[in-house]
Scaffold this active site. Structure first.
Site, PDB file in Angstrom:
ATOM      1  N   CYS A  14     -76.234  -7.126  41.621  1.00  0.00           N
ATOM      2  CA  CYS A  14     -75.579  -8.238  40.933  1.00  0.00           C
ATOM      3  C   CYS A  14     -75.117  -7.818  39.540  1.00  0.00           C
ATOM      4  O   CYS A  14     -75.555  -6.802  39.002  1.00  0.00           O
ATOM      5  CB  CYS A  14     -76.525  -9.418  40.818  1.00  0.00           C
ATOM      6  SG  CYS A  14     -76.891 -10.255  42.377  1.00  0.00           S
ATOM      7  N   THR A  39     -83.027 -11.572  32.750  1.00  0.00           N
ATOM      8  CA  THR A  39     -82.807 -11.472  34.189  1.00  0.00           C
ATOM      9  C   THR A  39     -83.056 -10.046  34.649  1.00  0.00           C
ATOM     10  O   THR A  39     -83.077  -9.113  33.840  1.00  0.00           O
ATOM     11  CB  THR A  39     -81.386 -11.933  34.580  1.00  0.00           C
ATOM     12  OG1 THR A  39     -81.360 -12.227  35.988  1.00  0.00           O
ATOM     13  CG2 THR A  39     -80.343 -10.855  34.279  1.00  0.00           C
ATOM     14  N   HIS A  53     -75.530 -14.681  36.515  1.00  0.00           N
ATOM     15  CA  HIS A  53     -76.102 -13.653  37.400  1.00  0.00           C
ATOM     16  C   HIS A  53     -75.496 -13.903  38.772  1.00  0.00           C
ATOM     17  O   HIS A  53     -75.833 -14.897  39.420  1.00  0.00           O
ATOM     18  CB  HIS A  53     -77.634 -13.802  37.424  1.00  0.00           C
ATOM     19  CG  HIS A  53     -78.338 -12.783  38.266  1.00  0.00           C
ATOM     20  ND1 HIS A  53     -79.621 -12.366  37.974  1.00  0.00           N
ATOM     21  CD2 HIS A  53     -77.972 -12.104  39.377  1.00  0.00           C
ATOM     22  CE1 HIS A  53     -80.009 -11.474  38.884  1.00  0.00           C
ATOM     23  NE2 HIS A  53     -79.019 -11.310  39.750  1.00  0.00           N
TER      24      HIS A  53
END
Length: 217
Positions: A61, A56, A78
């Site tokens: 985040c 990711t 996430h």
């Protein structure tokens, strides 16, 4: 791909924390690492029993990488807390309830695949203050503080972390072994990450009156 992924439900689990219907992450073969990989986006999570990589890209985040250190069953989420003026440490605040939901989705699916809570360990990444227009609220800092606090309460040890800073990160997680590679994206010249996270932030809608969290796209 959707049918193939659903047929593998016994060995892996995935979903999108922003909706009730499971999402299908981008699963592909990574030629650089010579391994099957799953790429997750904001609001998604992925859990697997297999020897594979989860990838990711994080700005504000946070991703929690959690695994059973004995079996190698592991996964990654996430997520971002929705903005709220309430105390983020208040377990009844709307932002905290959303973060709790994102963490519980990951942990519950780990347990469903056979992970044992007493052997869970976590690694935390992200929480950079990279979103333009959101620096006043320190979105990244709030996300990081929530993740650390949640895992402390749940008594899941954090064995490694790379949080805060001002740069986005690309995270490669190998749950079977617990290995993580983090690449700081210091020379990123486009606004893709910031725009993606702002769109995600805008999708998060909280039903304050009912006490439930309703999320939609």
């Amino acid at each position: 791909m959707a049918g193939e992924s659903r047929n593998r439900a016994s060995s892996e689990s995935f979903g999108e924390a922003s909706i009730d219907v499971p999402g299908v992450p981008n699963v592909y073969y990574d030629r650089q690492f010579n391994i099957q990989a799953a790429k997750i986006l904001p609001g998604e999570y992925y859990v697997t029993q297999r020897d594979m990589m989860i990838v990711t890209v994080l700005g504000s985040c946070v991703s929690a990488c959690i695994r059973d250190r004995e079996t190698g069953i592991g996964g990654m989420n996430h997520f971002m807390l929705p903005h709220s003026d309430a105390d983020p440490n208040n377990p009844l605040s709307t932002s905290t309830r959303y973060g709790t939901y994102a963490m519980e989705m990951l942990i519950n699916h780990l347990l469903k695949l056979g992970a044992r809570r007493q052997f869970l360990e976590a690694k935390l990444f992200g929480g950079g203050n990279v979103m333009q227009g959101f620096t006043v609220h320190k979105v990244g800092t709030r996300n990081a503080e929530f993740a650390r606090s949640y895992l402390e309460v749940e008594k899941i040890p954090v064995v490694s972390q790379d949080l805060l800073d001002i740069h986005p990160r690309k995270v490669y997680y190998f749950p079977k072994t617990g290995r993580v590679l983090v690449k700081k994206l210091r020379n990123l010249h486009n606004e893709t990450i910031s725009e993606r996270e702002q769109q995600y932030q805008q999708r998060i809608v909280v039903e304050k009156s009912s006490g439930d969290v309703e999320l939609f796209t």
